[in-house]
Design a protein around this motif. Structure first.
Motif, PDB file in Angstrom:
ATOM      1  N   ALA A 123       0.850  -1.190   0.000  1.00 22.43           N
ATOM      2  CA  ALA A 123       0.000   0.000   0.000  1.00 22.43           C
ATOM      3  C   ALA A 123       0.883   1.236   0.000  1.00 22.43           C
ATOM      4  O   ALA A 123       2.046   1.189   0.384  1.00 22.43           O
ATOM      5  N   HIS A 124       0.296   2.314  -0.432  1.00 28.18           N
ATOM      6  CA  HIS A 124       1.007   3.592  -0.431  1.00 28.18           C
ATOM      7  C   HIS A 124       0.030   4.669   0.010  1.00 28.18           C
ATOM      8  O   HIS A 124      -1.098   4.720  -0.466  1.00 28.18           O
ATOM      9  N   THR A 125       0.453   5.483   0.922  1.00 28.12           N
ATOM     10  CA  THR A 125      -0.381   6.612   1.320  1.00 28.12           C
ATOM     11  C   THR A 125       0.462   7.870   1.312  1.00 28.12           C
ATOM     12  O   THR A 125       1.654   7.834   1.603  1.00 28.12           O
ATOM     13  N   ASP A 126      -0.150   8.949   0.946  1.00 30.68           N
ATOM     14  CA  ASP A 126       0.499  10.243   1.064  1.00 30.68           C
ATOM     15  C   ASP A 126       0.063  10.862   2.367  1.00 30.68           C
ATOM     16  O   ASP A 126      -1.090  10.755   2.767  1.00 30.68           O
ATOM     17  N   SER A 127       0.980  11.491   3.029  1.00 30.39           N
ATOM     18  CA  SER A 127       0.635  12.249   4.226  1.00 30.39           C
ATOM     19  C   SER A 127       0.629  13.708   3.820  1.00 30.39           C
ATOM     20  O   SER A 127       1.688  14.326   3.691  1.00 30.39           O
ATOM     21  N   PRO A 128      -0.549  14.271   3.571  1.00 31.14           N
ATOM     22  CA  PRO A 128      -0.581  15.655   3.118  1.00 31.14           C
ATOM     23  C   PRO A 128      -0.019  16.599   4.171  1.00 31.14           C
ATOM     24  O   PRO A 128      -0.323  16.464   5.357  1.00 31.14           O
ATOM     25  N   VAL A 129       0.828  17.493   3.719  1.00 34.46           N
ATOM     26  CA  VAL A 129       1.424  18.481   4.608  1.00 34.46           C
ATOM     27  C   VAL A 129       1.527  19.810   3.888  1.00 34.46           C
ATOM     28  O   VAL A 129       1.514  19.882   2.669  1.00 34.46           O
ATOM     29  N   GLN A 149       3.033  36.121   7.935  1.00 37.98           N
ATOM     30  CA  GLN A 149       2.552  34.850   7.428  1.00 37.98           C
ATOM     31  C   GLN A 149       3.713  34.025   6.914  1.00 37.98           C
ATOM     32  O   GLN A 149       4.819  34.520   6.735  1.00 37.98           O
ATOM     33  N   ILE A 150       3.443  32.754   6.658  1.00 38.29           N
ATOM     34  CA  ILE A 150       4.428  31.828   6.119  1.00 38.29           C
ATOM     35  C   ILE A 150       3.917  31.354   4.763  1.00 38.29           C
ATOM     36  O   ILE A 150       2.789  30.852   4.664  1.00 38.29           O
ATOM     37  N   CYS A 151       4.724  31.512   3.724  1.00 41.12           N
ATOM     38  CA  CYS A 151       4.356  30.971   2.411  1.00 41.12           C
ATOM     39  C   CYS A 151       4.601  29.459   2.449  1.00 41.12           C
ATOM     40  O   CYS A 151       5.603  29.002   2.984  1.00 41.12           O
ATOM     41  N   THR A 152       3.665  28.707   1.910  1.00 42.73           N
ATOM     42  CA  THR A 152       3.757  27.253   1.971  1.00 42.73           C
ATOM     43  C   THR A 152       3.633  26.630   0.594  1.00 42.73           C
ATOM     44  O   THR A 152       3.235  27.279  -0.370  1.00 42.73           O
ATOM     45  N   GLN A 153       3.995  25.357   0.540  1.00 45.80           N
ATOM     46  CA  GLN A 153       3.802  24.529  -0.645  1.00 45.80           C
ATOM     47  C   GLN A 153       3.056  23.288  -0.190  1.00 45.80           C
ATOM     48  O   GLN A 153       3.328  22.751   0.888  1.00 45.80           O
ATOM     49  N   THR A 154       2.104  22.826  -0.987  1.00 44.72           N
ATOM     50  CA  THR A 154       1.347  21.640  -0.609  1.00 44.72           C
ATOM     51  C   THR A 154       2.097  20.382  -1.035  1.00 44.72           C
ATOM     52  O   THR A 154       2.808  20.367  -2.034  1.00 44.72           O
ATOM     53  N   TYR A 155       1.925  19.325  -0.259  1.00 47.46           N
ATOM     54  CA  TYR A 155       2.479  18.013  -0.604  1.00 47.46           C
ATOM     55  C   TYR A 155       1.413  16.976  -0.298  1.00 47.46           C
ATOM     56  O   TYR A 155       0.783  17.004   0.751  1.00 47.46           O
ATOM     57  N   GLY A 156       1.222  16.059  -1.199  1.00 43.48           N
ATOM     58  CA  GLY A 156       0.242  15.004  -0.997  1.00 43.48           C
ATOM     59  C   GLY A 156      -1.133  15.434  -1.475  1.00 43.48           C
ATOM     60  O   GLY A 156      -1.369  16.583  -1.807  1.00 43.48           O
ATOM     61  N   GLY A 157      -2.019  14.498  -1.477  1.00 42.60           N
ATOM     62  CA  GLY A 157      -3.375  14.750  -1.943  1.00 42.60           C
ATOM     63  C   GLY A 157      -4.270  15.223  -0.812  1.00 42.60           C
ATOM     64  O   GLY A 157      -5.081  14.462  -0.315  1.00 42.60           O
ATOM     65  N   GLY A 158      -4.087  16.443  -0.407  1.00 42.47           N
ATOM     66  CA  GLY A 158      -4.815  16.960   0.748  1.00 42.47           C
ATOM     67  C   GLY A 158      -6.208  17.457   0.432  1.00 42.47           C
ATOM     68  O   GLY A 158      -6.473  17.934  -0.662  1.00 42.47           O
TER      69      GLY A 158
END
Length: 135
Positions: free
Chosen positions: A18-24, A40-49
């Motif tokens: 199995a594989h899961t993404d941990s969205p952060v 504020q903090i500029c962010t980048q998404t990771y995973g299928g959030g």
């Protein structure tokens, strides 16, 4: 047939993967942003959030940082267990019916957690007057 009782000539085995993404939300490389009265903090998404579920929640900070120490780049793992940021949402009565139905935040502009306020920064000695862009 498990362990020492396993005989590959008489038994078979199954492999399940199995594989899961941990969205952060990852901190962007150039992340400090001061707009109006907020840090504020500029962010980048990771995973299928499901990013709309991240609104109105306290956020902590954890991960790997790279910093300059004695003229050398060093890596360090950090974890700040208490919440220090917040990702506010627009009050429901200020959003149009179409916006409420979509619930699709723009990852570049809507997922910028608030780290502090102008008053907080000035109390601790950081000058914020005139700062309105990434620094």
């Amino acid at each position: 047939h498990v362990g020492s009782n396993y005989d590959p000539t008489e038994s078979s085995f199954k492999i399940i993967g199995a594989h899961t993404d941990s969205p952060v939300l990852r901190t962007a490389p150039v992340s400090k942003l001061i707009t109006k009265d907020y840090s504020q903090i500029c962010t980048q998404t990771y995973g299928g959030g499901w990013w709309h579920t991240w609104f109105d929640r306290d956020l902590t900070v954890a991960g790997r940082i790279i910093h300059l120490e004695d003229g050398l780049l060093k890596e360090k793992l950090i974890h700040i267990p208490r919440p220090i940021m917040f990702l506010p949402s627009l009050a429901i009565h200020l959003a149009s019916p179409e916006e409420r139905q979509k619930l699709a935040p723009n990852a570049e502009t809507h997922l910028r957690p608030i780290l502090g306020t102008k008053q907080f920064s000035e109390y601790f000695g950081e000058k914020t007057e005139g700062k309105t862009s990434e620094n």
